[in-house]
Design a protein around this motif. Sequence first.
Motif, PDB file in Angstrom:
ATOM      1  N   VAL A 130       0.837  -1.204   0.000  1.00 18.61           N
ATOM      2  CA  VAL A 130       0.000   0.000   0.000  1.00 18.61           C
ATOM      3  C   VAL A 130       0.871   1.252   0.000  1.00 18.61           C
ATOM      4  O   VAL A 130       0.650   2.189  -0.777  1.00 18.61           O
ATOM      5  N   LEU A 131       1.872   1.284   0.866  1.00 20.25           N
ATOM      6  CA  LEU A 131       2.766   2.444   0.954  1.00 20.25           C
ATOM      7  C   LEU A 131       3.529   2.649  -0.354  1.00 20.25           C
ATOM      8  O   LEU A 131       3.719   3.791  -0.804  1.00 20.25           O
ATOM      9  N   GLN A 132       3.950   1.551  -0.974  1.00 16.67           N
ATOM     10  CA  GLN A 132       4.671   1.645  -2.239  1.00 16.67           C
ATOM     11  C   GLN A 132       3.768   2.180  -3.343  1.00 16.67           C
ATOM     12  O   GLN A 132       4.192   2.976  -4.186  1.00 16.67           O
ATOM     13  N   VAL A 133       2.517   1.745  -3.349  1.00 22.09           N
ATOM     14  CA  VAL A 133       1.556   2.210  -4.350  1.00 22.09           C
ATOM     15  C   VAL A 133       1.315   3.704  -4.200  1.00 22.09           C
ATOM     16  O   VAL A 133       1.347   4.459  -5.180  1.00 22.09           O
ATOM     17  N   ILE A 134       1.067   4.158  -2.985  1.00 23.51           N
ATOM     18  CA  ILE A 134       0.827   5.586  -2.750  1.00 23.51           C
ATOM     19  C   ILE A 134       2.050   6.404  -3.157  1.00 23.51           C
ATOM     20  O   ILE A 134       1.921   7.473  -3.776  1.00 23.51           O
ATOM     21  N   ALA A 135       3.241   5.898  -2.855  1.00 27.67           N
ATOM     22  CA  ALA A 135       4.470   6.598  -3.234  1.00 27.67           C
ATOM     23  C   ALA A 135       4.608   6.665  -4.754  1.00 27.67           C
ATOM     24  O   ALA A 135       4.997   7.708  -5.308  1.00 27.67           O
ATOM     25  N   THR A 136       4.268   5.576  -5.437  1.00 25.40           N
ATOM     26  CA  THR A 136       4.346   5.545  -6.900  1.00 25.40           C
ATOM     27  C   THR A 136       3.398   6.557  -7.521  1.00 25.40           C
ATOM     28  O   THR A 136       3.770   7.302  -8.435  1.00 25.40           O
ATOM     29  N   TYR A 177      -0.147  -3.906  -8.756  1.00 26.83           N
ATOM     30  CA  TYR A 177       0.044  -3.642  -7.328  1.00 26.83           C
ATOM     31  C   TYR A 177      -1.086  -2.782  -6.755  1.00 26.83           C
ATOM     32  O   TYR A 177      -1.455  -2.939  -5.583  1.00 26.83           O
ATOM     33  N   PHE A 178      -1.641  -1.885  -7.564  1.00 24.02           N
ATOM     34  CA  PHE A 178      -2.780  -1.089  -7.089  1.00 24.02           C
ATOM     35  C   PHE A 178      -3.961  -2.005  -6.782  1.00 24.02           C
ATOM     36  O   PHE A 178      -4.601  -1.885  -5.728  1.00 24.02           O
ATOM     37  N   GLN A 214      -6.344 -11.168 -10.280  1.00 27.56           N
ATOM     38  CA  GLN A 214      -4.991 -10.880  -9.793  1.00 27.56           C
ATOM     39  C   GLN A 214      -3.964 -11.754 -10.510  1.00 27.56           C
ATOM     40  O   GLN A 214      -2.888 -11.287 -10.896  1.00 27.56           O
ATOM     41  N   ASN A 215      -4.297 -13.027 -10.722  1.00 26.86           N
ATOM     42  CA  ASN A 215      -3.392 -13.939 -11.415  1.00 26.86           C
ATOM     43  C   ASN A 215      -3.193 -13.530 -12.871  1.00 26.86           C
ATOM     44  O   ASN A 215      -2.079 -13.619 -13.403  1.00 26.86           O
ATOM     45  N   ILE A 216      -4.254 -13.092 -13.511  1.00 25.24           N
ATOM     46  CA  ILE A 216      -4.158 -12.656 -14.906  1.00 25.24           C
ATOM     47  C   ILE A 216      -3.327 -11.385 -15.000  1.00 25.24           C
ATOM     48  O   ILE A 216      -2.501 -11.228 -15.913  1.00 25.24           O
TER      49      ILE A 216
END
Length: 319
Positions: A130-136, A177-178, A214-216
Amino acid sequence: MKPFKTYRQQLAILRGRGLLIPNGSKAMRILERENYYSLINGYKDLFLSRDAMGNRVSPEQYISGTTFDEIYSLYTFDRELRNILLEALLKFESSMKSKTSYHFTAKFKEPNAYIEMTNYSRDPAKLKTVLQVIATLSNEISKKAVKNGPIKHYLDNHDGVPFWVLVGYLTMGNMQYFYESIDDSLRNTIAQDFGESFNREYGSVIHFTSEELQNILKAATFFRNVCAHEERLYSFAMHKPPRSAASARHLGIAPALMSGGNLFTMVAFLKLVIAKRDFKLLVVKLNRLFAEYSTCFNCVNFSVIQSKMGFPTNGKNLL
């Protein structure tokens, strides 16, 4: 470091290993256009002699009768294969962005909702993601804020950048990732949107889950990168194939055929997430490509190439 070799020296080395090059001038023109490493080292494997245990003979030797043109044919086949797959992957990417931005914005209407941690999954195991997504997302806005374009326009004239605008700048990996980071309710809503589209177009009744989507997404991210970076596609398989048994059942395909994480797996996945007309066009293009190149190889049967892609002999009918 290996010493520099001229085009003529490169061809001489290949001839010394048993590769037939009837038209040296043509081969040189090809090497001038295409990188030797990408062409020869990337596509020679199928044409190399092997011992009884299946290992390459040493020193390296080509199967008797192998020609330079055959290696080049496999190289151009793979290039066209990447172009065909990438077109379909981009359609899935566009649909994923559209559905995700629509449902996320419908649920979280406040400006810049996508940078609020409370609008994501509360699962502690997903906190880092979550933190990585918000940072991106924040970094993407910062990068585009200084350039003329939609993001700068919204920053200058409105309260913020709507997610449906920002999503256009995200990669397939960003979307993967989102989607992984949002709450289960929203994940299910987006997956159901894809499932309803499939049911409507194919007259089916399937329950398409967030885990399947998610797998796709995971597979699509890998294959899109292969296509975008012009890596070898026909023999590519994911190191850790995504779960595909549920999707195989939806498609009426034996689960074992979709378990390899190879090109057939990805193509089959796409049937679930792109429009029916787009998937039919994908299959038509693949069949045409296979038919065009099926007669280009003499020392290796084209069925071996199909097998490397994971396509069974009845692959056309399965899809």
